[in-house]
Design a protein around this motif. Sequence first.
Motif, mmCIF file in Angstrom:
data_model
loop_
_atom_site.group_PDB
_atom_site.id
_atom_site.type_symbol
_atom_site.label_atom_id
_atom_site.label_comp_id
_atom_site.label_asym_id
_atom_site.label_seq_id
_atom_site.Cartn_x
_atom_site.Cartn_y
_atom_site.Cartn_z
ATOM 1 N N MET A 1 21.750 6.045 -17.075
ATOM 2 C CA MET A 1 22.582 6.357 -15.916
ATOM 3 C C MET A 1 24.052 5.989 -16.134
ATOM 4 N N ALA A 2 24.341 5.246 -17.198
ATOM 5 C CA ALA A 2 25.737 4.945 -17.538
ATOM 6 C C ALA A 2 26.361 6.029 -18.416
ATOM 7 N N LEU A 3 25.559 6.994 -18.851
ATOM 8 C CA LEU A 3 26.058 8.060 -19.722
ATOM 9 C C LEU A 3 26.857 9.089 -18.917
ATOM 10 N N PRO A 4 27.842 9.743 -19.552
ATOM 11 C CA PRO A 4 28.527 10.848 -18.865
ATOM 12 C C PRO A 4 27.627 12.070 -18.681
ATOM 13 N N GLN A 5 26.576 12.195 -19.535
ATOM 14 C CA GLN A 5 25.643 13.324 -19.412
ATOM 15 C C GLN A 5 24.532 12.939 -18.428
ATOM 16 N N LEU A 6 24.711 13.293 -17.180
ATOM 17 C CA LEU A 6 23.752 12.901 -16.148
ATOM 18 C C LEU A 6 22.476 13.724 -16.267
ATOM 19 N N PRO A 7 21.304 13.095 -16.315
ATOM 20 C CA PRO A 7 20.057 13.879 -16.338
ATOM 21 C C PRO A 7 19.838 14.578 -15.002
ATOM 22 N N LEU B 1 9.177 6.961 -19.154
ATOM 23 C CA LEU B 1 10.191 7.751 -18.474
ATOM 24 C C LEU B 1 9.933 9.231 -18.746
ATOM 25 N N MET B 2 10.004 10.038 -17.688
ATOM 26 C CA MET B 2 10.001 11.487 -17.813
ATOM 27 C C MET B 2 11.410 11.952 -17.440
ATOM 28 N N ILE B 3 12.091 12.577 -18.370
ATOM 29 C CA ILE B 3 13.506 12.886 -18.203
ATOM 30 C C ILE B 3 13.706 14.391 -18.356
ATOM 31 N N GLU B 4 14.568 14.928 -17.516
ATOM 32 C CA GLU B 4 14.923 16.341 -17.623
ATOM 33 C C GLU B 4 16.433 16.462 -17.688
ATOM 34 N N VAL B 5 16.914 17.360 -18.517
ATOM 35 C CA VAL B 5 18.340 17.691 -18.560
ATOM 36 C C VAL B 5 18.476 19.191 -18.368
ATOM 37 N N ASP B 6 19.547 19.591 -17.713
ATOM 38 C CA ASP B 6 19.783 21.020 -17.542
ATOM 39 C C ASP B 6 21.275 21.315 -17.702
ATOM 40 N N GLY B 7 21.592 22.594 -17.807
ATOM 41 C CA GLY B 7 22.984 22.992 -17.967
ATOM 42 C C GLY B 7 23.093 24.185 -18.888
ATOM 43 N N LEU C 1 21.258 28.406 -10.674
ATOM 44 C CA LEU C 1 20.189 27.998 -11.581
ATOM 45 C C LEU C 1 20.785 27.661 -12.941
ATOM 46 N N PRO C 2 20.357 26.552 -13.552
ATOM 47 C CA PRO C 2 20.871 26.231 -14.888
ATOM 48 C C PRO C 2 20.379 27.249 -15.911
ATOM 49 N N SER C 3 21.193 27.480 -16.930
ATOM 50 C CA SER C 3 20.798 28.456 -17.952
ATOM 51 C C SER C 3 19.792 27.886 -18.935
ATOM 52 N N ALA C 4 19.718 26.558 -19.017
ATOM 53 C CA ALA C 4 18.767 25.927 -19.942
ATOM 54 C C ALA C 4 18.247 24.636 -19.337
ATOM 55 N N VAL C 5 16.977 24.334 -19.621
ATOM 56 C CA VAL C 5 16.330 23.107 -19.152
ATOM 57 C C VAL C 5 15.500 22.534 -20.299
ATOM 58 N N ILE D 1 22.872 21.104 -23.910
ATOM 59 C CA ILE D 1 21.556 20.469 -23.861
ATOM 60 C C ILE D 1 21.325 19.544 -25.049
ATOM 61 N N SER D 2 21.641 20.002 -26.254
ATOM 62 C CA SER D 2 21.369 19.175 -27.439
ATOM 63 C C SER D 2 22.197 17.901 -27.423
ATOM 64 N N THR D 3 23.428 17.981 -26.932
ATOM 65 C CA THR D 3 24.271 16.782 -26.821
ATOM 66 C C THR D 3 23.660 15.783 -25.851
ATOM 67 N N SER D 4 23.184 16.287 -24.725
ATOM 68 C CA SER D 4 22.567 15.413 -23.728
ATOM 69 C C SER D 4 21.307 14.761 -24.261
ATOM 70 N N ILE D 5 20.479 15.523 -24.950
ATOM 71 C CA ILE D 5 19.229 14.982 -25.495
ATOM 72 C C ILE D 5 19.525 13.869 -26.494
ATOM 73 N N THR D 6 20.473 14.097 -27.383
ATOM 74 C CA THR D 6 20.823 13.088 -28.393
ATOM 75 C C THR D 6 21.293 11.794 -27.732
ATOM 76 N N ALA D 7 22.148 11.924 -26.714
ATOM 77 C CA ALA D 7 22.685 10.739 -26.032
ATOM 78 C C ALA D 7 21.584 9.968 -25.298
ATOM 79 N N ILE D 8 20.681 10.685 -24.658
ATOM 80 C CA ILE D 8 19.612 10.028 -23.892
ATOM 81 C C ILE D 8 18.613 9.355 -24.833
ATOM 82 N N LEU D 9 18.279 10.012 -25.924
ATOM 83 C CA LEU D 9 17.364 9.392 -26.896
ATOM 84 C C LEU D 9 17.962 8.098 -27.449
ATOM 85 N N GLU D 10 19.258 8.100 -27.683
ATOM 86 C CA GLU D 10 19.919 6.888 -28.183
ATOM 87 C C GLU D 10 19.900 5.794 -27.117
ATOM 88 N N ALA D 11 20.077 6.180 -25.845
ATOM 89 C CA ALA D 11 20.069 5.202 -24.752
ATOM 90 C C ALA D 11 18.701 4.551 -24.575
#
Length: 458
Positions: A240-246, A276-282, A215-219, A287-297
């Motif tokens: 989907m081209a980002l290294p931080q996969l949702p 788009l409904m997007i979820e990131v976990d890990g 289970l991921p520690s954060a979602v 998490i904050s790095t992934s959110i920033t990258a996805i918002l920019e995308a």
Amino acid sequence: MLPANLLTELQRTFPPDRFYTDPVDCYSYAYDNSRKIFPPDAVLFPLTTEEVRQIVLLCNQYHVPLIPRGRGTGTAGGSLPEFGGIALSMERMLNIISIDPANRIIVAEPGVLNQTVQDAAKPHGFFWPPDPSSAQFSSIGGNIATSAGGPHAVKYGTTREHVLGLKAVTGTGDLITTGCYTTKGVVGYDLTRLLIGSEGTLAVITEATLKLSALPSAVAGITANFNDLSSCTQAIVNIMALPQLPSALEFLDAGSLNLIRGRYPNMLPVDTHAMLMIEVDGFDQDISTSITAILEACRSDGLISAQQANDTAALWQARKALSPLLKEIAPKKINEDVVVPVSTLPQFLAGLRRLSDHYQLHNVNFGHAGNGNIHVNLLINPDDTEEVSRAERCLDEIFDLVIKLRGTLSGEHGIGSEKRAFVTKEIDHVTLDLMRNIKQVFDPNNILNPGKVFPATP
């Protein structure tokens, strides 16, 4: 009508509460979520692998069709007894045989619900990644039969990636054991992956060794609203081209959003035409790095708003409400689950719009955009024969477009009876003949789920 001798033998072996012959009792096993109806001659409820063997051997002896069945949540007609025979309901094989946290494994019978597996794994810090929208009601046997997916397949994969081994009874009544108990193993052919997605046409699964994930520690959730379709689809390609996969990336078109507005009127900006409904976990720090990258995308001229969602549970509640809402307004809709390469999603969705406009059909699309898996819904009146004819021609061209874009006709629902007429668009005749030969080896008398998967032989 079942042979009298077969009825006698089955009545001798199974008590009345596990062997239905009354048409009223059997009717509940005449349909699945495709809404088509084919009543079986009888329904059997085995409790053990040995009982499954006995049933298969008897059906072989009398050449009676045997249709394995989970909870009937499939949408492709995979569990319909089109030729009568016996519906083999696995719903009472409910044992979780073992939970092994050290090796990240659960061994379970096919009738165990997906949600039950999740509940059993969670106290140990694990989960089973396949999560179809029917997870609370569908069985793992059914999930395996269709290689079910769900929103989190974009990161974790479908059922095929999370089954280590199986026990199953072939169409000849032989018990086979496939795969192994370890995550590495290359001894012999990979029969496990052959059985996964075979829709009960090769063997009846009686036990599954499932691979668990931590289970991921954060979602966290993100919503992005767009005022046009092209901006939304370009955002999907960028994400989907980002290294931080949702862990999930769900797409909803204007028709889907209008349905949600009817149920949740204050959830969406009024000028949103794609979402788009997007979820990131890990881990928390990622998490904050992934959110920033996805918002920019997501950033484009067509972006209305993109922000972190405060309530991810409400987000998924709205998304999972879509299929029931569609059934309310169009119970006989044509529902497909095609997949195209993510990079071609802009081209595919634009093509869908052109085709639905050309054939004058109301079209609603949503789905697992991170995999390129779009649920295409043509909303039709089944009593309007001219509209049905237009829908059939439109669907044929949609499938042609999918294949042209190097896609596939089904991502998670399977072929069943609903898509078998179109299989030759994707699979050449030489390969199909090889598949038919494999079916012949496993099930020489063609008793297991006959007529499914394959198109009619010329």
